[in-house]
Design a protein around this motif. Structure first.
Motif, mmCIF file in Angstrom:
data_model
loop_
_atom_site.group_PDB
_atom_site.id
_atom_site.type_symbol
_atom_site.label_atom_id
_atom_site.label_comp_id
_atom_site.label_asym_id
_atom_site.label_seq_id
_atom_site.Cartn_x
_atom_site.Cartn_y
_atom_site.Cartn_z
ATOM 1 N N GLU A 19 34.953 48.929 48.944
ATOM 2 C CA GLU A 19 34.292 48.579 47.702
ATOM 3 C C GLU A 19 34.551 47.108 47.416
ATOM 4 O OE1 GLU A 19 33.963 50.413 43.242
ATOM 5 O OE2 GLU A 19 35.090 51.466 44.767
ATOM 6 N N ILE A 20 33.522 46.452 46.917
ATOM 7 C CA ILE A 20 33.707 45.043 46.594
ATOM 8 C C ILE A 20 34.451 44.958 45.270
ATOM 9 C CG2 ILE A 20 32.547 42.896 46.030
ATOM 10 C CD1 ILE A 20 30.201 43.983 47.768
ATOM 11 N N THR A 21 35.651 44.399 45.333
ATOM 12 C CA THR A 21 36.424 44.287 44.106
ATOM 13 C C THR A 21 36.643 42.826 43.787
ATOM 14 O OG1 THR A 21 38.384 44.495 45.460
ATOM 15 C CG2 THR A 21 37.669 46.467 44.295
ATOM 16 N N GLY A 22 36.819 42.559 42.516
ATOM 17 C CA GLY A 22 37.022 41.194 42.093
ATOM 18 C C GLY A 22 38.395 40.701 42.494
ATOM 19 N N ARG A 23 38.448 39.458 42.945
ATOM 20 C CA ARG A 23 39.750 38.901 43.276
ATOM 21 C C ARG A 23 40.040 37.783 42.308
ATOM 22 N NH1 ARG A 23 40.008 37.118 49.291
ATOM 23 N NH2 ARG A 23 38.155 35.979 48.631
ATOM 24 N N SER A 24 41.288 37.714 41.898
ATOM 25 C CA SER A 24 41.654 36.628 41.010
ATOM 26 C C SER A 24 41.804 35.367 41.842
ATOM 27 C CB SER A 24 42.975 36.937 40.306
ATOM 28 O OG SER A 24 44.012 36.928 41.249
ATOM 29 N N LEU A 25 41.844 34.249 41.166
ATOM 30 C CA LEU A 25 41.967 32.981 41.874
ATOM 31 C C LEU A 25 43.231 32.954 42.715
ATOM 32 C CD1 LEU A 25 40.468 30.136 41.900
ATOM 33 C CD2 LEU A 25 42.503 29.386 40.688
ATOM 34 N N PHE A 220 34.261 27.382 27.385
ATOM 35 C CA PHE A 220 35.058 28.580 27.121
ATOM 36 C C PHE A 220 36.187 28.306 26.144
ATOM 37 C CE2 PHE A 220 36.500 26.935 31.270
ATOM 38 C CZ PHE A 220 37.822 26.647 30.980
ATOM 39 N N GLU A 238 44.141 29.356 27.534
ATOM 40 C CA GLU A 238 42.813 28.874 27.896
ATOM 41 C C GLU A 238 42.888 27.630 28.777
ATOM 42 O OE1 GLU A 238 39.895 30.380 26.983
ATOM 43 O OE2 GLU A 238 41.001 31.953 25.970
ATOM 44 N N PRO A 241 45.887 27.611 32.507
ATOM 45 C CA PRO A 241 45.506 28.167 33.812
ATOM 46 C C PRO A 241 44.623 27.228 34.638
ATOM 47 C CG PRO A 241 45.232 29.818 32.112
ATOM 48 C CD PRO A 241 45.553 28.530 31.414
ATOM 49 N N ASN A 242 43.859 26.382 33.977
ATOM 50 C CA ASN A 242 43.010 25.448 34.704
ATOM 51 C C ASN A 242 43.789 24.282 35.283
ATOM 52 O OD1 ASN A 242 40.106 26.392 34.075
ATOM 53 N ND2 ASN A 242 41.219 26.531 32.151
#
Lengths: 329, 352
Positions: A19-25, A220, A238, A241-242
């Motif tokens: 299954e295609i699952t979301g991956r975090s960065l 965002f 916010e 993390p960037n």
């Protein structure tokens, strides 16, 4: 090399059931890093070096060597030079002995690694913490706060770093002793950590500040403000993390610089004092005997080079993994 | 607060003489100049205007998002009897997201790329309510269901980049409405979307507006959307409202030359293909040097109908022409109607 395609660039065919699952960065970066063979080799070497440094006392006792004990039998009575070829390499002393005292070089190397890594790692953590915090505050608050932090950074960057460190070492280590830090090497090590951090944070703070200036205008962030998020949340959930990418890259590249700087300072006599050693101290000692026992210079020199190069390679790999476009010109 | 007994407010949202000015090195930028309008719960007002007319800044001022350090905000924004202008940061923060919420133009960049949308939605709940993790999560799933995200209990674990633009805008709408705000500001909510998705998103906003009885301020330059969605329209030009009224008044009985020009420049299906669109001559004014008198006078083709140089010297007031229909123009009512007949006649448009 536009024609060559790296294997990692080939599309990955997923299993049909998968299954295609979301991956975090973080997952994406880690999987990219794992595909980078050089980085993985270097990472393993680094982990080994850290383990060796941490368990140095066990290792030395297992090998039957000790950095502090003098071995009069391994040096000649006349000049104090090591007996035997290559600086007295024997089964008892795998990397030879020190001129004049007969102390084991391997044991000194392991203990030196311990001190070098301790200083560089702690200073890097402190630098990263200071640089990130002050950079974020400076970039987000703007106005007077920004001006004060900015001028402080300019002031620190304008200082003749080496001169100050050399000039203040005596006074400040004494002051640290008065503050309750044990006399001698503990206070000298603490002095190095503090000085490296204080002169190091402005570089990172500038990078972070610049990033904050651009990130805080992103939609965002505005959306979060419009949602009623408070200032701490905006800053640390916010915006922060960037900033991980530049911070991580800066930290991994600062660590080897600090190892080098620490070695240089120890070479100049500011680092730890005998009987303790660090790379710089060993190199400093070895210079006088270079023409007779070159191995004494080469052994710590080689370890130092390996350490710095692997750290740099890992730092580069982390940067590439965080920004896959950067490397492919 | 000196006003101890505020006059009973007629409408739920009342914007009164709202002005926003940015002092810059080049001079004072008047972004919003004396904007006044009001709406009730369940109603939609569309603020229409070209780029730089001040519509987005108006929206930001209503949310209290204009930085007090860089701008001067004067006037009043009454939301349920409370004045947004002059509130402290903390008071504003409590209102944002709970009483009033905002949807942004670009859904691609309005969601934080690092967090799962579930985390972002539950965070929106948690900012204003003390609820358990489970409750917040249930609320998020329920909202996603409402905005038409299929299998929300699964999608809640996904990251923003796994959604299309239209889906992300749906998520943004879910996030904006998750605390059932009574005022929703939609700042060009469909501009960044495909034409086919635009209609769906507008429909969704209107549907949820009915359900939650929300007042909606719709900022847009798309007259097609206005015609479908709005109850009232305020046309902005050069930081001022130049004409406002109920939707039929603006579309079928416009009286201000700028509104006429705006309507004339919209492409129509019954137009012959070879015909060129009728643009308004000239360029929008610079907000640093707004024209004296009527802001529209340098581009107005009808100003010879007004005696002397009144258009260039005196600022026209926003005066009622019909019930609830306000116009800012120096021309007499007869002239305005005559001009409108000419302008609308050239469009070959049948009268309502």
């Amino acid at each position: 090399m536009s024609t060559s395609v790296a294997p990692s660039a080939l599309p990955v065919v997923p299993d049909e059931d998968e299954e295609i699952t979301g991956r975090s960065l973080r997952q994406i970066v880690w999987s990219r890093l794992r595909r980078d063979k050089t980085a993985m080799v270097c990472l393993v070497i680094l982990i080994l070096l850290y383990l060796i440094a941490i368990f140095a006392p066990f290792i030395t006792s297992m090998l039957g060597v000790d950095p502090y004990s003098f071995d009069g039998e391994s040096i000649s009575d006349s000049g104090g030079g090591p007996i035997g070829a290559w600086g007295g390499i024997s089964s008892e002393h795998p990397l030879g002995v020190e001129w004049g005292t007969g102390r084991d070089i391997l044991a000194q190397l392991l203990y030196g690694l311990r001190i070098s890594l301790l200083i560089a790692t702690t200073a890097t953590i402190l630098t990263t913490f200071l640089g990130t915090t002050l950079g974020i505050i400076s970039g987000y608050a703007g106005g007077k706060t920004d001006a004060i932090i900015g001028r402080t950074m300019d002031l620190i960057l304008a200082f003749p770093f080496l001169l100050i460190i050399l000039a203040l070492s005596g006074v400040l280590t004494q002051r640290l002793t008065q503050l309750g830090v044990p006399d001698g090497n503990p206070s000298r090590i603490l002095y190095l950590i503090i000085v490296l951090s204080i002169f190091g944070w402005p570089y990172l703070a500038r990078i972070v500040r610049g990033q904050v200036l651009s990130v805080r205008e992103r939609e965002f962030v505005e959306a979060a403000v419009a949602m009623g998020a408070g200032r701490p949340r905006i800053l640390f959930k916010e915006i922060l993390p960037n900033l991980w990418a530049p911070i991580l890259v800066y930290a991994t590249l600062t660590l080897p610089t600090y190892i080098g700087t620490e070695a240089a300072l120890s070479f100049l006599g500011i680092g730890v004092l005998p009987p303790d050693t660090s790379f710089g101290g060993m190199l400093g000692n070895s210079v006088s005997y270079f023409s007779v026992v070159p191995s004494y210079l080469f052994i710590p020199g080689t370890v130092l080079v390996i350490l710095v190069v692997t750290f740099n390679l890992v730092g580069d790999a982390v940067r590439d993994a965080l920004d896959p476009r950067a490397g492919r010109v | 607060m000196t006003d101890l007994s505020p006059a009973p407010r007629r409408a739920y949202i009342e914007v009164e003489d709202l002005s926003v000015q940015f002092p810059t090195e080049d001079g004072l930028v008047r972004a919003v100049d004396g904007v006044t309008f009001s709406i009730d719960k369940g109603q939609t007002i569309a603020i229409v205007g070209e780029s730089g007319s001040g519509k987005s800044v108006t929206a930001q001022a209503i949310m209290g998002l204009v930085n007090a350090r860089t701008a001067d905000v004067t006037g009043h924004v009454w939301v349920d009897g409370q004045d947004i202008v002059g509130m402290t940061d903390d008071e504003l923060r409590k209102m944002r997201g709970s009483t009033m919420a905002m949807i942004f133009q670009d859904p691609m960049s309005s969601l934080h790329p690092f967090y799962r949308i579930g985390a972002q939605l539950t965070e929106a709940v948690n900012v204003h309510n003390k609820v358990s993790k489970k409750e917040a999560r249930d609320r998020a799933i329920e909202m996603l269901q409402k905005v038409g995200i299929p299998s929300p209990e699964k999608r809640i674990e996904d990251y923003p980049h796994q959604f299309s633009g239209g889906m992300r805008q749906r998520v943004m709408i879910a996030m904006a409405l998750i605390n059932s705000p009574s005022l929703l500001i939609a700042d060009e909510p469909t501009t960044a979307l495909d034409v086919t998705v635009q209609a769906q998103i507008m429909e969704l906003i209107l549907e949820l507006q009915q359900e939650y009885n929300t007042a909606v301020v719709l900022i847009t330059h798309d007259l097609g959307i206005v015609a479908d969605a709005a109850d009232q329209v305020a046309v902005m030009y050069g930081a001022r409202v130049v004409e406002s009224g109920v939707i039929d008044d603006i579309f079928y009985k416009p009286e201000m030359p700028y509104t006429l020009g705006l309507l004339a420049s919209v492409p129509r299906l019954n137009q012959v293909r070879a015909d060129r669109l009728d643009p308004i001559p000239g360029n929008p004014p610079s907000p640093i040097r707004l024209p004296s008198g009527c802001v529209f006078n340098p581009r107005c083709v009808y100003k010879d109908r007004v005696e002397g140089d009144l258009c260039a010297t005196e600022r026209p007031a926003l005066l009622p022409t019909d019930l609830g229909h306000m116009v800012r123009c120096h021309m007499s009512k007869e002239d305005r109607e005559a001009v409108a007949t000419i302008a609308l006649g050239t469009l070959g448009r049948e009268t309502a």
